[in-house]
Enzyme design. Structure first.
Site, mmCIF file in Angstrom:
data_model
loop_
_atom_site.group_PDB
_atom_site.id
_atom_site.type_symbol
_atom_site.label_atom_id
_atom_site.label_comp_id
_atom_site.label_asym_id
_atom_site.label_seq_id
_atom_site.Cartn_x
_atom_site.Cartn_y
_atom_site.Cartn_z
ATOM 1 N N CYS A 1 0.710 -1.370 -0.058
ATOM 2 C CA CYS A 1 -0.145 -0.036 -0.058
ATOM 3 C C CYS A 1 0.741 1.263 0.041
ATOM 4 O O CYS A 1 1.450 1.619 0.999
ATOM 5 C CB CYS A 1 -0.927 0.191 1.305
ATOM 6 S SG CYS A 1 -1.857 1.602 1.276
ATOM 7 N N CYS B 1 -0.431 4.126 2.236
ATOM 8 C CA CYS B 1 -0.327 3.928 3.710
ATOM 9 C C CYS B 1 1.327 4.127 3.867
ATOM 10 O O CYS B 1 1.304 4.933 5.174
ATOM 11 C CB CYS B 1 -0.590 2.453 4.112
ATOM 12 S SG CYS B 1 -1.919 1.844 3.244
ATOM 13 N N ASP B 2 2.260 3.621 3.284
ATOM 14 C CA ASP B 2 3.507 3.563 3.712
ATOM 15 C C ASP B 2 4.463 4.435 3.029
ATOM 16 O O ASP B 2 6.073 4.772 3.234
ATOM 17 C CB ASP B 2 4.298 2.314 3.548
ATOM 18 C CG ASP B 2 2.976 1.204 4.497
ATOM 19 O OD1 ASP B 2 2.709 1.688 5.468
ATOM 20 O OD2 ASP B 2 2.951 0.094 4.073
#
Ligand code: NDP
Length: 315
Positions: free
Chosen positions: A134, A137-138
């Site tokens: 992701c 997200c990261d």
């Protein structure tokens, strides 16, 4: 034991839309949000193709709006994961978090799909230390660093473009000599100076002392000029598609070879078990769009409502 007329499992656009429709039909639905409340869209950035939002909307915002809309009409939205299912007779028995069983007159399965990994032992070894599925997200952790994205579909292109705004360089590792993504996404990655596409390459391993520091690559598999070499990278992002979350239902429902649940009649949400309906990505290997998932959630709630009005409660 708790009983409900309509149990919805999963909280992506399919689950929430089913909850909106079911609550407006006075079914008093209970919806369990699952592992990732809001579903896959909470891991995307801007959504520009959901009708009605002409300037775009972020994934988390769209999902929060749907959630609030379901709550507004009385849906009982709960945290929890369905860990087992007994669909052998109605009412269906669904176990939540391995401890609580709910009896449901109708069940709407909207459990979605989960990102796939290549299956390399190194993906586990470096989980949380450079490996991610992701980017949104990261990606933040890779400011001015070098990253790689595996895959050549729309997701991979989107993630590569997103990461290019943070990282100093993005390698795309694509096993075929072409991208599978839509033309518009292909053009976007091609013209991005920070993205380098490594066609006909496969990641075969990762290396690094405390986290990912690089990737072992195989170029031109099976050809006379096949070779292996390493590139330096701090982040390794998987974008190779998704697998449907259908495991606990497989003993009762028909699935295709990948695990997507098959409808009894494809134009409806009905499965071969009367009273069990499917919506969203868990039953859709073809379109997998937020708007098509929402549409199928609407169908499932309407089918559940009709089923309840035509059938007596199960014993
Ligand atoms: P896709 O299935 O479209 O693409 C997967 C990519 O990963 C392909 O390039 C595939 O290669 C590659 N791949 C799969 N398995 C492996 C493996 N083991 N090793 C190496 N590479 C692998 O998945 P996406 O998640 O990209 O997209 C899913 C659906 O969602 C599509 O319909 C897409 O159009 C849609 N989508 C739409 C978006 C939008 O409209 N904004 C955004 C994101 C997705 P190969 O081609 O060789 O099979």
């Amino acid at each position: 034991m708790e009983k409900t007329r309509c149990l919805i499992i999963g909280s992506g656009p399919a689950g929430y839309t089913a909850a909106i429709y079911a609550s407006r039909s006075n079914l008093s639905p209970v919806i369990y949000e699952g592992l990732q409340p809001g579903g896959q869209l909470t891991t995307t950035t801007e959504i520009d193709n959901f009708p009605g939002f002409f300037e775009g909307i972020t994934g988390p915002e769209l999902m929060e709006n749907m959630r609030m809309q379901a709550i507004r009409f009385g849906a009982d939205v709960r945290a929890g994961i369905a860990t087992a299912a007994d669909l052998s007779q109605r009412p269906f028995k669904i176990t939540i978090n391995d401890e609580k069983i709910i009896e449901a007159e109708t069940l709407i399965i909207a459990t979605g799909a989960t990102a796939k990994y290549l299956g390399l032992p190194d993906e586990k070894k470096y989980a949380g230390a450079g490996v991610s599925a992701c980017a949104t997200c990261d990606g933040f952790f890779y400011r001015n660093k070098v990253v790689a994205v595996v895959g050549g579909g729309d997701t991979a292109c989107e993630e590569a473009v997103y990461l290019s705004n943070l990282a100093s360089k993005v390698h795309m590792i694509v096993r075929k000599p072409f991208l599978r993504a839509s033309k518009i996404m292909q053009e976007e990655v091609m013209k991005n100076p920070k993205i380098e596409i490594l066609f006909e390459h496969e990641a075969i391993g990762l290396f690094g002392e405390h986290g990912v520091e690089g990737i072992h690559l195989l170029k031109h598999r099976g050809r006379p000029d096949e070779e292996t070499y390493d590139i330096a990278a701090d982040g390794f992002f998987l974008a190779i598609g998704h697998a449907p979350n259908s495991e606990i239902f497989k003993p009762y429902l028909e699935t295709d070879e990948t695990g997507y649940i098959l409808q009894d009649r494809p134009e409806t949400s009905k499965t071969k078990i009367p009273g069990v309906f499917v919506a969203g990505d868990v039953a859709d290997s073809r379109y997998r769009q937020a708007v098509s998932a929402a549409g199928s959630g609407c169908k499932a709630a309407i089918d559940a409502e009709r089923f309840l009005s035509e059938n007596q409660p199960g014993s």
